[in-house]
Design a protein around this motif. Sequence first.
Motif, PDB file in Angstrom:
ATOM      1  N   ILE A   1      -6.297  47.699  41.523  1.00  0.00           N
ATOM      2  CA  ILE A   1      -7.634  48.300  41.520  1.00  0.00           C
ATOM      3  C   ILE A   1      -7.763  49.219  42.730  1.00  0.00           C
ATOM      4  CG2 ILE A   1     -10.093  47.805  41.911  1.00  0.00           C
ATOM      5  CD1 ILE A   1      -9.788  45.317  40.224  1.00  0.00           C
ATOM      6  N   ASP A   2      -8.320  50.389  42.521  1.00  0.00           N
ATOM      7  CA  ASP A   2      -8.657  51.320  43.603  1.00  0.00           C
ATOM      8  C   ASP A   2      -9.967  51.992  43.211  1.00  0.00           C
ATOM      9  OD1 ASP A   2      -8.938  53.217  45.541  1.00  0.00           O
ATOM     10  OD2 ASP A   2      -6.991  54.180  45.239  1.00  0.00           O
ATOM     11  N   LYS A   3     -11.075  51.424  43.697  1.00  0.00           N
ATOM     12  CA  LYS A   3     -12.400  51.911  43.297  1.00  0.00           C
ATOM     13  C   LYS A   3     -13.371  51.857  44.462  1.00  0.00           C
ATOM     14  CE  LYS A   3     -12.441  50.852  38.342  1.00  0.00           C
ATOM     15  NZ  LYS A   3     -13.199  50.194  37.254  1.00  0.00           N
ATOM     16  N   LYS A   4     -14.412  52.645  44.348  1.00  0.00           N
ATOM     17  CA  LYS A   4     -15.510  52.551  45.305  1.00  0.00           C
ATOM     18  C   LYS A   4     -16.227  51.225  45.090  1.00  0.00           C
ATOM     19  CE  LYS A   4     -16.338  57.495  45.936  1.00  0.00           C
ATOM     20  NZ  LYS A   4     -17.316  58.596  45.817  1.00  0.00           N
ATOM     21  N   LEU A   5     -16.659  50.619  46.184  1.00  0.00           N
ATOM     22  CA  LEU A   5     -17.304  49.309  46.099  1.00  0.00           C
ATOM     23  C   LEU A   5     -18.536  49.359  45.206  1.00  0.00           C
ATOM     24  CD1 LEU A   5     -17.328  46.364  47.101  1.00  0.00           C
ATOM     25  CD2 LEU A   5     -18.720  47.125  49.021  1.00  0.00           C
ATOM     26  N   LYS A   6     -19.285  50.460  45.291  1.00  0.00           N
ATOM     27  CA  LYS A   6     -20.501  50.575  44.489  1.00  0.00           C
ATOM     28  C   LYS A   6     -20.200  50.539  42.991  1.00  0.00           C
ATOM     29  CE  LYS A   6     -24.877  53.111  44.399  1.00  0.00           C
ATOM     30  NZ  LYS A   6     -25.099  52.874  42.959  1.00  0.00           N
TER      31      LYS A   6
END
Length: 297
Positions: free
Chosen positions: A208-213
């Motif tokens: 996973i590589d995503k913005k926390l929001k």
Amino acid sequence: MSITVNSVSKSYKSQKALNNISFSADKGQIIGFLGPNGAGKSTMMKILTGFIKPDQGAVFIDDIDVLKNSIAAQKVIGYLPEHNPLYAEMYVREYLQFQAAIYKVAKSQIEDCIEKVGLTLEANKKIHQLSKGYQQRVGIAAAILHNPKVLILDEPTTGLDPNQIIEIRALIQELGKDKTVLFSTHIMQEVEAVCDRVIIIKKGKILIDKKLKELQDSKQQIIEVTFNISCDEVIFQKLSNLSSVKNTSDNNWQLTFSSDKDMRSKIFDLAQEHNLKILGLTNQNKNLETLFREVTM
């Protein structure tokens, strides 16, 4: 980009520590680098800082090729390794003066760092006299002493008490305003409190590589249910909004729904239809901790 990682792989004999990893990060980002023990986090951090070389791939820090010019890259990196290396017989201020001489940092910067990490009252003590939490602060002070553009922290709050953790979180957030911060931790609440982006790796691969929001805004619900007898996964296929099914053990099932509606009534209807008795049922919205467990177990 402050950090650029292109197709990096690293093996230790037959063990693949990193497997074709790529990611990048901009100035002002605070990234939580997560994964179970042995996932490859520390290996990636050591490659970023030029301490070890990958078998293949390229790494750039502030547009400097780390593999070709590691010394230049290290001048713009602040690094706190997992096992904080300190000279225990030195005084705190003496140790930071020693570090400052290496980076040719002004003495005024030393005092500023001492104050920033909350070491003012401990500055005239020998490092071995400090608690583990305060020794960790010395390591952070040394990492930020030369005002680096990129800050890499491996388990930075290890050994800190709850009050100290809050203070270090605030420090990391402040530092993240004009630096790129990459730090690993096993404390999910810490990531949720500090980070604006999450990278999760397992067995050397990015999952996973995503913005926390984005992760926080995803409307997902996890229901864990235990039946009195075993059943086949096929019975769950009729359930609406079902995104995944996992048989965790024996008669226990973990059901993930892409919905913010309470799906428990649907589980009760399903059980009645198939003559199953529900012995246990829990319901929770997906947070970072449940997501971490889901993708890494």
